[in-house]
Scaffold this active site. Structure first.
Site, mmCIF file in Angstrom:
data_model
loop_
_atom_site.group_PDB
_atom_site.id
_atom_site.type_symbol
_atom_site.label_atom_id
_atom_site.label_comp_id
_atom_site.label_asym_id
_atom_site.label_seq_id
_atom_site.Cartn_x
_atom_site.Cartn_y
_atom_site.Cartn_z
ATOM 1 N N LYS A 1 47.727 -107.201 -2.465
ATOM 2 C CA LYS A 1 47.016 -108.282 -3.167
ATOM 3 C C LYS A 1 45.497 -108.077 -3.113
ATOM 4 C CE LYS A 1 46.896 -111.697 0.593
ATOM 5 N NZ LYS A 1 45.466 -111.769 0.850
ATOM 6 N N THR A 2 44.984 -107.526 -2.008
ATOM 7 C CA THR A 2 43.534 -107.287 -1.917
ATOM 8 C C THR A 2 43.109 -106.258 -2.956
ATOM 9 O OG1 THR A 2 43.648 -107.750 0.446
ATOM 10 C CG2 THR A 2 41.641 -106.720 -0.341
ATOM 11 N N ASP B 1 41.770 -116.475 -2.716
ATOM 12 C CA ASP B 1 42.772 -115.743 -1.930
ATOM 13 C C ASP B 1 43.491 -116.716 -0.994
ATOM 14 O OD1 ASP B 1 44.209 -113.641 -0.928
ATOM 15 O OD2 ASP B 1 42.581 -112.815 0.284
ATOM 16 N N GLU B 2 44.700 -116.371 -0.582
ATOM 17 C CA GLU B 2 45.486 -117.165 0.389
ATOM 18 C C GLU B 2 45.575 -118.642 -0.039
ATOM 19 O OE1 GLU B 2 47.048 -115.539 2.496
ATOM 20 O OE2 GLU B 2 45.896 -113.894 3.347
ATOM 21 N N GLN C 1 54.317 -117.436 3.303
ATOM 22 C CA GLN C 1 53.442 -117.219 4.456
ATOM 23 C C GLN C 1 52.533 -118.421 4.740
ATOM 24 O OE1 GLN C 1 51.847 -113.094 5.046
ATOM 25 N NE2 GLN C 1 52.530 -112.775 2.948
ATOM 26 N N ARG D 1 54.652 -108.102 9.734
ATOM 27 C CA ARG D 1 53.457 -107.379 10.211
ATOM 28 C C ARG D 1 53.809 -105.926 10.491
ATOM 29 N NH1 ARG D 1 50.635 -109.636 7.650
ATOM 30 N NH2 ARG D 1 52.538 -110.599 6.916
#
Length: 729
Positions: free
Chosen positions: A33-34, A224-225, A255, A612
């Site tokens: 996504k980044t 973002d997020e 998340q 993770r």
């Protein structure tokens, strides 16, 4: 343009090129996504010709903002047309709002030189406020009161609105404290974290012409997020994007793990309702984990009802099975972790490939002890933060007072660091006299006369103490004058030496030397602001210090095993992930047992933990655990049962069960030995009453054994045939 759009998969390319109107990008864990966000910004500037000053990108951490700036700069530099305009506006919600407030806050009665109070400052001010109101600090915990006020501010409820909505004794007391606390903040020209967002929204709603100015500036907004946004952040973004409608939000509802700090997962789930013309794009290809890890994580998250569905996949098929280990106790659990790290290290793994995740900080102690026993270097994320160390906090308090002469909290912190013989009575009279005169603390102190402080009854203040105050105020004033002439780094060094704080630290002890080194480290941080002139550099430095997050300083390049809570791990990745404490009552947390929405969040937390991992996941639970001052014997976490059996390899020895006459399980029991052919008339979800423990709910049943969540005493494991239990409606 080739270098901006190449190396993007089909979904990422769609997210980058869909620039107009509302866009929702559902980005699965490890889906790049980044990359999509940074390329989208570069595409807007280099291909669409948008002025960088009209692009706003909002992130949640300083670390993410720094990484994004670096990537975007590189992309624009590689494309010949870009950097003549400079960079777009990139930062956290708080840092962007602080920039807006520095320009606009005077409209609502604050000075532009406001200070930002961190957690410790807020707690100091809260305790002082409550003492002045004569409220019992044991009956009303200051942290709990701060939590209630923070929750209200995140919902954009100011003290007046809060007072009109109180519904009980606790809220009435909090309302009284909220009003007084907020007045103290304003008197000191200070904001707490939540004020930063709340006051920005307040200015936008009160002054439409100011809102329109920023709407014209920010033509393209990216967040973002988005699943982590609270009410204030949601409304801020909505207000700013109303004029042009070019709002792109990126996030993953799977998340969303921060409801406890005000985040509302409905913001991302309802995006298409809020913006009916929105285009939804899903990033589903994972570049981090193996398929086995993704399938195990999906097994957990698939049990949640309140979610958007997506199919996360990877070209990295197969992979290691997920290992589960049933430990005897928490020491055995920690030893297993250390042994596995040593084993993998012998095969060539590095220490920074490993992370140990736990639900609560209290679980770290035994892991630390195992690391020490085995000479494994480790770092705890969430220990004493650098900026919370006493000497660092003291030096920052000097700087905050230099920047804002009304900052009582900073004055009280450093007036006797080092000793100046200005006691509490003298200090209290000085502060009160300055307030009564309607002046700031320092300018009032410079002209102090002995009569100013001796008007009150009680002990007379001596001339030597008055002289000490004048000398201190003269020093602060001189440093304020120097602020406009020298760099931030030089100013800190000057304050450090001339306040005699350096001499105070260098007392000949090893501890003093270490504390002195911490101040040197502070100078390393300040150097990046030396290019700014005058007070701007100091303001920016103090903003960074106030807004820095614990996870911003994680250095995954250092050769250590990382230990952290599962909340801290979000956004990070490691080859090997150990999740410890997988027992009912720990993960999922006992608080979530009676709340379906909280249980869904615990499941999302488990999903974050598993995803993770790049290479291997270890899931550990114990038969008994000493934690929070007592021995707990809880059944294995339900999340273990959610993982498909073909993905698990187990290390679970068979054990036996013994029961006491009260029905409590006294012995050691594994998930297998608790199964019994004996049936019970009790069912999961039923409410029951126990003669000793009171009312509760059955959260799990295995044969004769019931796990009951009691409202007063937490989780208990009971024998249905022995325990004094009865059903209640």
């Amino acid at each position: 343009m080739g270098n901006i759009l190449e190396k993007l998969n089909k979904s990422q390319l769609e997210a980058v090129k869909t620039t107009e109107g509302p866009v929702l990008v559902i980005a699965g864990a490890g889906s790049g996504k980044t990359r999509a966000l940074t390329h989208r910004v570069a595409y807007l500037i280099c291909d669409k010709g948008v002025n960088p000053g009209n692009v706003l990108a909002v992130t949640f951490t300083n670390k993410a903002a720094t990484e994004m700036k670096g990537r975007i700069t590189k992309l624009i530099e590689e494309n010949s047309t870009g950097l003549r305009y400079g960079l777009p506006i990139i930062g956290t919600f708080h840092s962007i709002c602080v920039k807006i407030l520095r320009r606009e806050i005077d409209k609502i009665g604050y000075k532009k030189s406001f200070n930002i109070f961190d957690d410790q400052d807020q707690l100091v001010l809260m305790k002082k406020t409550m003492r002045e109101l004569e409220i019992n600090l044991e009956q009303f915990q200051p942290r709990a009161v701060l939590g209630a006020i923070s929750k209200a501010k995140n919902e954009l409820i100011d003290s007046e609105m809060f007072a009109s909505r109180t519904g009980g004794y606790f809220e009435e007391v909090v309302s009284k404290i909220y009003t007084a606390y907020q007045k103290k903040l304003k008197d000191q020209n200070a904001l707490d974290f939540d004020d930063i967002l709340m006051l920005t929204v307040k200015i936008f709603k009160t002054y439409p012409e100011i809102l329109e100015k920023y709407q014209r500036t920010f033509r393209y907004i990216m967040v973002d997020e988005y699943q982590d946004t609270n009410r204030a952040q949601y409304l801020l973004v909505k207000l700013l994007s109303e004029k042009h409608g070019n709002i792109c939000v990126v996030g993953d509802d799977w998340q969303g793990i921060y409801s406890w700090r005000g985040a509302n997962i409905q913001n991302i789930l309802d995006f298409e309702k809020d913006y009916p013309k929105a285009k939804t794009i899903k990033l589903e290809q994972n570049y981090r984990s193996t398929q086995n890890i993704l399938d195990a994580a999906y097994g957990v998250i698939s049990k949640n009802i309140n979610r958007k569905d997506k199919s996360i996949w990877t070209e990295n098929s197969g992979g290691n099975l997920v290992s589960s280990y049933e430990a005897q106790d928490e020491k055995d659990e920690a030893d297993f972790v250390a042994d596995e790290i040593i084993r993998e290290k012998r095969k060539g793994a590095n220490l920074n490939d490993f992370v140990v995740l736990y639900r609560t900080n209290a679980q770290s102690r035994t892991i630390e002890e195992a690391m020490l026993r085995n000479s494994l270097p480790y770092r705890i994320v969430g220990g004493v933060k650098f900026y919370q160390r006493k000497e660092v906090k003291d030096m920052i308090a000097y700087l905050k007072l230099i920047a804002n002469f009304r900052d009582e909290v900073s004055l009280e912190r450093i007036i006797n660091e080092p000793k100046r013989s200005i006691g509490e009575i003298t200090l209290g009279r000085w502060i009160r006299a300055a307030k009564n005169a309607g002046q700031d603390l320092i300018n009032f102190g410079l002209k102090l006369a002995i009569n100013d402080l001796n008007k009150e009854k009680g002990e007379a203040i001596s001339k030597s103490r008055i002289d000490a105050i004048i000398k201190f105020c003269d020093f602060i004033r001189r440093m304020m004058d120097m602020r406009d002439k020298i760099s931030v780094t030089d100013l800190i060094q000057k304050v450090f030496i001339e306040s005699e704080y350096e001499k105070y630290l260098l007392d000949g002890t090893e501890e003093g030397e270490m504390r002195h080194e911490n101040i040197k480290e502070l100078l390393t941080v300040s150097k990046k602001y030396d290019e700014y002139e005058g007070e701007e550099g100091l303001d920016l430095f103090l903003e960074e210090v106030a807004l820095v997050a614990d996870t911003d300083n994680i250095d995954q390049g250092s050769e250590v095993v990382h230990l952290m809570t599962m909340h801290s791990a979000k956004g990070l990745e490691f080859k090997y992930v150990f999740i410890v404490g997988l027992e009912e009552g720990i993960l999922p947390h006992s608080r979530s047992m009676l709340s379906p929405s909280e249980m869904e969040e615990e499941r999302r937390l488990m999903y974050v933990g598993i995803t993770r991992a790049k290479k291997k996941v270890y899931l550990l639970f114990t038969r008994e655990r000493n934690i929070f001052g007592s021995t707990q014997i809880n059944p294995p976490s339900r999340f273990l049962d959610d993982i498909p059996e073909h993905l698990l390899e187990s290390h679970n020895p068979e054990t036996r069960t013994t029961r006491g006459k009260d029905g409590l399980i006294n012995g050691e029991a594994s998930s297998k030995s608790l199964s019994s052919p004996k049936s019970t008339s009790f069912k999961d979800g039923e409410r029951v009453r126990h003669e000793v423990f009171g009312d509760g709910m059955i959260v799990a049943s295995q044969g004769d054994i019931l796990t009951v969540a009691f409202s007063g005493v937490g989780l208990k494991k009971l024998s249905a045939s022995i325990a004094p239990l009865r059903k209640i409606k």
